[in-house]
Design a protein around this motif. Structure first.
Motif, mmCIF file in Angstrom:
data_model
loop_
_atom_site.group_PDB
_atom_site.id
_atom_site.type_symbol
_atom_site.label_atom_id
_atom_site.label_comp_id
_atom_site.label_asym_id
_atom_site.label_seq_id
_atom_site.Cartn_x
_atom_site.Cartn_y
_atom_site.Cartn_z
ATOM 1 N N ILE A 1 39.672 39.566 39.860
ATOM 2 C CA ILE A 1 38.493 40.084 39.181
ATOM 3 C C ILE A 1 38.827 41.458 38.624
ATOM 4 O O ILE A 1 39.412 42.287 39.321
ATOM 5 C CB ILE A 1 37.303 40.195 40.162
ATOM 6 C CG1 ILE A 1 36.899 38.813 40.674
ATOM 7 C CG2 ILE A 1 36.125 40.922 39.526
ATOM 8 C CD1 ILE A 1 36.264 37.907 39.639
ATOM 9 N N VAL A 2 38.455 41.708 37.365
ATOM 10 C CA VAL A 2 38.685 43.020 36.756
ATOM 11 C C VAL A 2 37.419 43.503 36.057
ATOM 12 O O VAL A 2 36.636 42.707 35.539
ATOM 13 C CB VAL A 2 39.865 43.013 35.745
ATOM 14 C CG1 VAL A 2 41.169 42.602 36.409
ATOM 15 C CG2 VAL A 2 39.572 42.128 34.549
ATOM 16 N N SER A 3 37.240 44.805 36.078
ATOM 17 C CA SER A 3 36.165 45.428 35.297
ATOM 18 C C SER A 3 36.786 46.328 34.233
ATOM 19 O O SER A 3 36.100 47.141 33.632
ATOM 20 C CB SER A 3 35.227 46.220 36.203
ATOM 21 O OG SER A 3 35.930 47.257 36.848
ATOM 22 N N THR A 4 38.083 46.149 34.013
ATOM 23 C CA THR A 4 38.821 46.997 33.073
ATOM 24 C C THR A 4 39.224 46.258 31.803
ATOM 25 O O THR A 4 40.004 46.780 31.008
ATOM 26 C CB THR A 4 40.096 47.540 33.746
ATOM 27 O OG1 THR A 4 40.859 46.424 34.228
ATOM 28 C CG2 THR A 4 39.757 48.487 34.881
ATOM 29 N N PHE A 5 38.718 45.056 31.597
ATOM 30 C CA PHE A 5 39.070 44.281 30.410
ATOM 31 C C PHE A 5 38.516 44.964 29.163
ATOM 32 O O PHE A 5 37.388 45.451 29.148
ATOM 33 C CB PHE A 5 38.499 42.869 30.513
ATOM 34 C CG PHE A 5 38.684 42.065 29.258
ATOM 35 C CD1 PHE A 5 39.929 41.573 28.914
ATOM 36 C CD2 PHE A 5 37.621 41.825 28.411
ATOM 37 C CE1 PHE A 5 40.113 40.852 27.745
ATOM 38 C CE2 PHE A 5 37.789 41.097 27.240
ATOM 39 C CZ PHE A 5 39.039 40.610 26.910
ATOM 40 N N THR A 6 39.320 44.993 28.102
ATOM 41 C CA THR A 6 38.848 45.548 26.827
ATOM 42 C C THR A 6 39.617 44.942 25.666
ATOM 43 O O THR A 6 40.769 44.511 25.818
ATOM 44 C CB THR A 6 38.981 47.093 26.805
ATOM 45 O OG1 THR A 6 38.295 47.612 25.673
ATOM 46 C CG2 THR A 6 40.420 47.542 26.773
ATOM 47 N N ALA A 7 38.956 44.913 24.519
ATOM 48 C CA ALA A 7 39.624 44.522 23.284
ATOM 49 C C ALA A 7 40.457 45.706 22.817
ATOM 50 O O ALA A 7 40.037 46.855 22.941
ATOM 51 C CB ALA A 7 38.592 44.154 22.223
ATOM 52 N N VAL A 8 41.633 45.431 22.286
ATOM 53 C CA VAL A 8 42.531 46.487 21.812
ATOM 54 C C VAL A 8 42.661 46.454 20.296
ATOM 55 O O VAL A 8 42.573 47.486 19.637
ATOM 56 C CB VAL A 8 43.927 46.355 22.477
ATOM 57 C CG1 VAL A 8 44.912 47.361 21.896
ATOM 58 C CG2 VAL A 8 43.815 46.512 23.990
ATOM 59 N N SER A 9 42.866 45.265 19.730
ATOM 60 C CA SER A 9 43.155 45.154 18.297
ATOM 61 C C SER A 9 42.682 43.805 17.772
ATOM 62 O O SER A 9 42.764 42.807 18.490
ATOM 63 C CB SER A 9 44.667 45.292 18.085
ATOM 64 O OG SER A 9 45.050 44.980 16.769
ATOM 65 N N LEU A 10 42.218 43.795 16.529
ATOM 66 C CA LEU A 10 41.867 42.531 15.873
ATOM 67 C C LEU A 10 43.061 41.926 15.141
ATOM 68 O O LEU A 10 43.160 40.710 15.008
ATOM 69 C CB LEU A 10 40.725 42.748 14.874
ATOM 70 C CG LEU A 10 39.367 43.051 15.492
ATOM 71 C CD1 LEU A 10 38.349 43.382 14.402
ATOM 72 C CD2 LEU A 10 38.886 41.887 16.338
ATOM 73 N N ARG B 1 31.756 38.905 43.449
ATOM 74 C CA ARG B 1 31.774 39.643 44.719
ATOM 75 C C ARG B 1 32.724 38.966 45.705
ATOM 76 O O ARG B 1 33.540 39.621 46.347
ATOM 77 C CB ARG B 1 30.357 39.715 45.282
ATOM 78 C CG ARG B 1 30.141 40.815 46.266
ATOM 79 C CD ARG B 1 28.655 40.998 46.634
ATOM 80 N NE ARG B 1 27.870 41.487 45.503
ATOM 81 C CZ ARG B 1 27.050 40.743 44.766
ATOM 82 N NH1 ARG B 1 26.882 39.466 45.019
ATOM 83 N NH2 ARG B 1 26.382 41.267 43.761
ATOM 84 N N ARG B 2 32.611 37.625 45.813
ATOM 85 C CA ARG B 2 33.480 36.898 46.755
ATOM 86 C C ARG B 2 34.939 36.947 46.307
ATOM 87 O O ARG B 2 35.850 37.146 47.111
ATOM 88 C CB ARG B 2 33.028 35.446 46.874
ATOM 89 C CG ARG B 2 31.724 35.281 47.640
ATOM 90 C CD ARG B 2 31.368 33.820 47.879
ATOM 91 N NE ARG B 2 31.202 33.037 46.668
ATOM 92 C CZ ARG B 2 30.100 33.001 45.930
ATOM 93 N NH1 ARG B 2 29.055 33.724 46.262
ATOM 94 N NH2 ARG B 2 30.039 32.243 44.844
ATOM 95 N N ALA B 3 35.182 36.769 45.012
ATOM 96 C CA ALA B 3 36.557 36.699 44.487
ATOM 97 C C ALA B 3 37.234 38.061 44.433
ATOM 98 O O ALA B 3 38.464 38.133 44.372
ATOM 99 C CB ALA B 3 36.552 36.058 43.102
ATOM 100 N N ALA B 4 36.470 39.148 44.451
ATOM 101 C CA ALA B 4 37.055 40.487 44.364
ATOM 102 C C ALA B 4 37.689 40.931 45.678
ATOM 103 O O ALA B 4 38.543 41.815 45.688
ATOM 104 C CB ALA B 4 35.997 41.495 43.933
ATOM 105 N N ALA B 5 37.296 40.330 46.777
ATOM 106 C CA ALA B 5 37.810 40.747 48.087
ATOM 107 C C ALA B 5 39.297 40.425 48.204
ATOM 108 O O ALA B 5 39.738 39.334 47.824
ATOM 109 C CB ALA B 5 37.040 40.038 49.195
ATOM 110 N N PRO B 6 40.086 41.379 48.718
ATOM 111 C CA PRO B 6 41.518 41.097 48.919
ATOM 112 C C PRO B 6 41.704 39.867 49.805
ATOM 113 O O PRO B 6 41.012 39.700 50.808
ATOM 114 C CB PRO B 6 42.030 42.357 49.618
ATOM 115 C CG PRO B 6 41.055 43.425 49.246
ATOM 116 C CD PRO B 6 39.721 42.732 49.129
ATOM 117 N N GLY B 7 42.594 38.998 49.388
ATOM 118 C CA GLY B 7 42.888 37.793 50.163
ATOM 119 C C GLY B 7 41.869 36.681 49.986
ATOM 120 O O GLY B 7 41.966 35.645 50.650
#
Length: 162
Positions: free
Chosen positions: A41-50, A89-95
């Motif tokens: 899970i990431v909250s850092t995803f972003t578009a960079v270039s078209l 929430r469930r998938a973000a937990a380590p392991g």
């Protein structure tokens, strides 16, 4: 002559709190290595270039999952919707067993080849070259803000681009 205010100490708590004040979307990045599905899970995803179409996300440099995933040379970004907070929430937990339940229907799935990876402090900046994508009819994104998941409520609608 006015006094210059003393610099405030940048402790981890204050930095994390300040960074958390920026609302982001939430995505589930997946890859398959040796027939084993992997994801984070990431909250850092972003578009960079078209042109060319490029995206990025920033996994922790200590992430064992990302170390395994990068070997695939490609990944898919599943943009999560408003109803996916429990999964995130469930998938973000380590392991966590991230594939124990069916993947949620994503707002978009963006399939990428690994273009580049750059070290950046305690994280890496991963750049992907978009090769394919699928869009769903759903449009309500999952939002991450101040350590919690929520829903975006637009105050105005943008007119369609020509």
């Amino acid at each position: 002559m006015s006094a210059v205010p003393a610099a405030t100490e940048l402790d981890d708590y204050r930095v994390r709190t300040a960074f958390g004040r920026f609302a982001t979307g939430v995505a589930f990045v997946t890859a398959e290595v040796d027939s084993v599905p992997l994801g984070l899970i990431v909250s850092t995803f972003t578009a960079v270039s078209l042109a060319p179409p490029l995206v990025s996300f920033c996994p922790g440099r200590s992430s064992l999952t990302w170390r395994r995933m990068r070997r695939a040379g490609r990944f898919a970004v599943h943009v999560l919707g408003a109803d996916d907070g429990g999964f995130a929430r469930r998938a973000a937990a380590p392991g966590a067993e991230r594939f124990a339940e069916p993947l949620p229907d994503a707002l978009a799935v963006i399939e990428c080849d690994l273009e580049a990876e750059h070290p950046a402090g305690d994280h890496s900046i991963v750049v992907g070259h978009v090769r394919d994508l699928q869009l769903s009819a759903a449009a309500d994104p999952l939002v991450y803000f101040a350590g919690g998941f929520g829903v975006f409520h637009p105050t105005e609608k943008e007119q369609s681009c020509p």
